[in-house]
Design a protein around this motif. Structure first.
Motif, PDB file in Angstrom:
ATOM      1  N   UNK A  18       3.804  -0.503  -4.818  1.00 21.83           N
ATOM      2  CA  UNK A  18       3.931   0.510  -5.699  1.00 21.83           C
ATOM      3  C   UNK A  18       4.273  -0.351  -7.039  1.00 21.83           C
ATOM      4  N   UNK A  19       3.440  -0.755  -8.174  1.00 21.56           N
ATOM      5  CA  UNK A  19       3.901  -1.579  -8.992  1.00 21.56           C
ATOM      6  C   UNK A  19       5.211  -1.107  -9.763  1.00 21.56           C
ATOM      7  N   UNK A  20       6.024  -2.070  -9.918  1.00 18.93           N
ATOM      8  CA  UNK A  20       7.236  -1.599 -10.605  1.00 18.93           C
ATOM      9  C   UNK A  20       8.320  -1.681  -9.796  1.00 18.93           C
ATOM     10  N   UNK A  21       8.452  -1.631  -8.359  1.00 20.70           N
ATOM     11  CA  UNK A  21       9.098  -1.198  -7.262  1.00 20.70           C
ATOM     12  C   UNK A  21       9.375  -2.644  -6.462  1.00 20.70           C
ATOM     13  N   UNK A  22      10.416  -3.358  -6.547  1.00 18.61           N
ATOM     14  CA  UNK A  22      10.928  -4.584  -6.067  1.00 18.61           C
ATOM     15  C   UNK A  22      11.319  -4.497  -4.450  1.00 18.61           C
ATOM     16  N   UNK A  23      11.452  -5.764  -3.965  1.00 18.60           N
ATOM     17  CA  UNK A  23      11.835  -5.640  -2.431  1.00 18.60           C
ATOM     18  C   UNK A  23      13.442  -4.859  -2.280  1.00 18.60           C
ATOM     19  N   UNK A  24      14.176  -5.360  -3.073  1.00 20.23           N
ATOM     20  CA  UNK A  24      15.630  -4.580  -3.108  1.00 20.23           C
ATOM     21  C   UNK A  24      15.369  -3.068  -3.357  1.00 20.23           C
ATOM     22  N   UNK A  25      14.543  -2.609  -4.307  1.00 24.67           N
ATOM     23  CA  UNK A  25      14.226  -1.119  -4.683  1.00 24.67           C
ATOM     24  C   UNK A  25      13.706  -0.410  -3.235  1.00 24.67           C
ATOM     25  N   UNK A  26      12.823  -1.273  -2.846  1.00 26.16           N
ATOM     26  CA  UNK A  26      12.054  -0.471  -1.576  1.00 26.16           C
ATOM     27  C   UNK A  26      12.958  -0.254  -0.443  1.00 26.16           C
ATOM     28  N   UNK A  27      13.875  -1.376  -0.167  1.00 28.10           N
ATOM     29  CA  UNK A  27      14.969  -1.173   0.832  1.00 28.10           C
ATOM     30  C   UNK A  27      15.818   0.091   0.604  1.00 28.10           C
ATOM     31  N   UNK A  28      16.266   0.314  -0.706  1.00 23.71           N
ATOM     32  CA  UNK A  28      17.102   1.421  -0.901  1.00 23.71           C
ATOM     33  C   UNK A  28      16.114   2.765  -0.517  1.00 23.71           C
ATOM     34  N   UNK A  29      15.176   2.697  -1.024  1.00 19.15           N
ATOM     35  CA  UNK A  29      14.083   3.917  -1.013  1.00 19.15           C
ATOM     36  C   UNK A  29      14.015   4.165   0.596  1.00 19.15           C
ATOM     37  N   UNK A  30      13.889   3.307   1.323  1.00 20.21           N
ATOM     38  CA  UNK A  30      13.802   3.156   2.845  1.00 20.21           C
ATOM     39  C   UNK A  30      15.049   3.860   3.657  1.00 20.21           C
ATOM     40  N   UNK A  31      16.242   3.182   3.063  1.00 16.07           N
ATOM     41  CA  UNK A  31      17.427   3.446   3.537  1.00 16.07           C
ATOM     42  C   UNK A  31      17.662   5.161   3.154  1.00 16.07           C
ATOM     43  N   UNK A  32      17.296   5.645   2.094  1.00 14.28           N
ATOM     44  CA  UNK A  32      17.298   6.930   1.878  1.00 14.28           C
ATOM     45  C   UNK A  32      16.621   7.731   2.841  1.00 14.28           C
TER      46      UNK A  32
END
Length: 405
Positions: free
Chosen positions: A324-338
């Protein structure tokens, strides 16, 4: 020619070979070896510019996924030990059993970002809810053909160039030498495509009339010669539109995603057709996938080129949301963790429940609320619910390329 005025993107059928997972049940991933390959073998698959995960892809033991397209580039192909890959030209590929340590690398090629040109077709202000807007982009050189993309019910033409999976398709097509155009259906209330089919007067369908207007404009503006091959591609109600309009206008080929299209047209058309379906897309119509196979078989029975593929579910790996444009690696990890903390993913990162039945608002961290629609779309794609997926772009574009003449 015959006249057909029934509405809708598809019909039910009873034949076919797919065995969809029933809604409300948890997918059961095929047991796979650990990412290190055959247990105790020491074999490893190294994935450069990508990631590997457990697989439900038929005949595969693992899946590999290319990283999100870097800025100014677009996915090209996998290189290296591609004999291990089932589809070396697609961002996601199943892998065969890893017998010895091997490496595959995701490769990218240049493609600058672009903003599509746009025009209102019915004389209203572009912002008017009743406006019928058109959008298009042509490659800078080497035009091979024009692909019209058709939205689903309640949709519009603009997201074909903005929504993550649709934009991937547009970028993949443009990088392959195709122009891409989209437009709104004339019906801006139900936002569905007109189903009138009159072979002796195709323009009796107002959406066809708009398509013809656009093609004439592209020719008049010098964007393409009148002999340019034209193709149709759509998802859901747009799949029915692609099949219908390609039939009426005798295009080179059509692509149906997520819906079979009308059986009567499939039995009458001479236009080659490719169907790409989703394994768990059985909620609205349990026969959707088998109906699509029936329609593809109807072409094959008359020796008309056709293809049918069904996409298997995929893992929600930790960097999935960087697509998704605007979502970085660290952000993706947070979403995955949730998602993991909410017990929505199993041990192999497959979704346990159909994401279309879940309210993700209290689950996804609030700082990502602006990306909510795109996040749920990625979850739908991973589950293979009723959502357009760019996962089979290459086979669609290869099918179109095979029918340029």
């Amino acid at each position: 020619g015959f006249v057909l005025t029934a509405c809708g993107g598809g019909t039910s059928g009873t034949s076919g070979t797919s065995q969809p997972i029933l809604p409300g049940t948890s997918p059961s991933p095929t047991p796979v070896p650990s990412p290190s390959g055959t247990p105790n073998s020491g074999a490893t698959l190294n994935v450069v510019s990508g990631i590997q995960a457990a697989s439900q892809t038929p005949a595969a033991t693992l899946d590999v996924f290319a990283n999100a397209d870097p800025s100014g580039q677009v996915f090209d192909k996998w290189t290296g030990a591609t004999a291990l890959l089932l589809t070396s030209g697609e961002r996601r590929s199943g892998t065969l059993q890893i017998a010895s340590t091997s490496t595959v690398t995701a490769n990218y090629k240049p493609l600058p970002s672009f903003t599509p040109d746009t025009k209102v077709l019915n004389g209203l202000p572009a912002s008017d809810p009743a406006a019928v807007n058109a959008y298009w982009h042509f490659p800078s050189m080497g035009l091979r053909g024009l692909i019209f993309r058709f939205h689903g019910t309640t949709g519009s033409g603009g997201p074909q160039f903005t929504k993550t999976e649709n934009l991937k398709f547009a970028r993949d097509a443009i990088a392959s030498g195709f122009a891409v155009a989209s437009l709104d259906s004339v019906d801006r209330v139900n936002k569905m495509w007109n189903a009138t089919v009159n072979q002796s007067n195709p323009a009796a369908n107002p959406d066809v009339a708009n398509i013809q207007t656009l093609i004439a404009m592209f020719v008049a503006q010098g964007l393409m010669p009148s002999t340019t091959p034209v193709f149709g591609s759509g998802h859901s109600d747009g799949a029915g539109a692609a099949l219908r309009f390609a039939f009426l206008l005798n295009w080179k080929a059509s692509h149906q995603s997520g819906a079979p299209g009308t059986t009567q047209i499939a039995q009458a058309t001479t236009v080659p057709g490719i169907w790409t379906m989703a394994q768990n897309d059985v909620v609205q119509d349990p026969n959707r996938n088998t109906s699509a196979k029936t329609n593809s078989d109807a072409l094959a029975a008359r020796m008309i080129p056709t293809s049918y593929s069904i996409e298997a579910p995929s893992a929600v790996y930790s960097t999935r949301f960087t697509q998704i444009p605007g979502i970085g690696t660290a952000d993706s990890q947070v979403i995955y963790n949730s998602l993991k903390s909410a017990n929505l993913l199993d041990a192999k990162d497959y979704q346990i429940n159909d994401p279309t039945t879940i309210n993700f608002t209290p689950i996804i961290p609030s700082q990502f609320s602006a990306f909510g629609t795109e996040i749920t779309s990625q979850l739908n794609v991973a589950y293979t619910a009723h959502e357009f997926s760019a996962g089979m772009d290459r086979r669609v574009l290869d099918f179109f390329s095979a029918h340029l003449t």
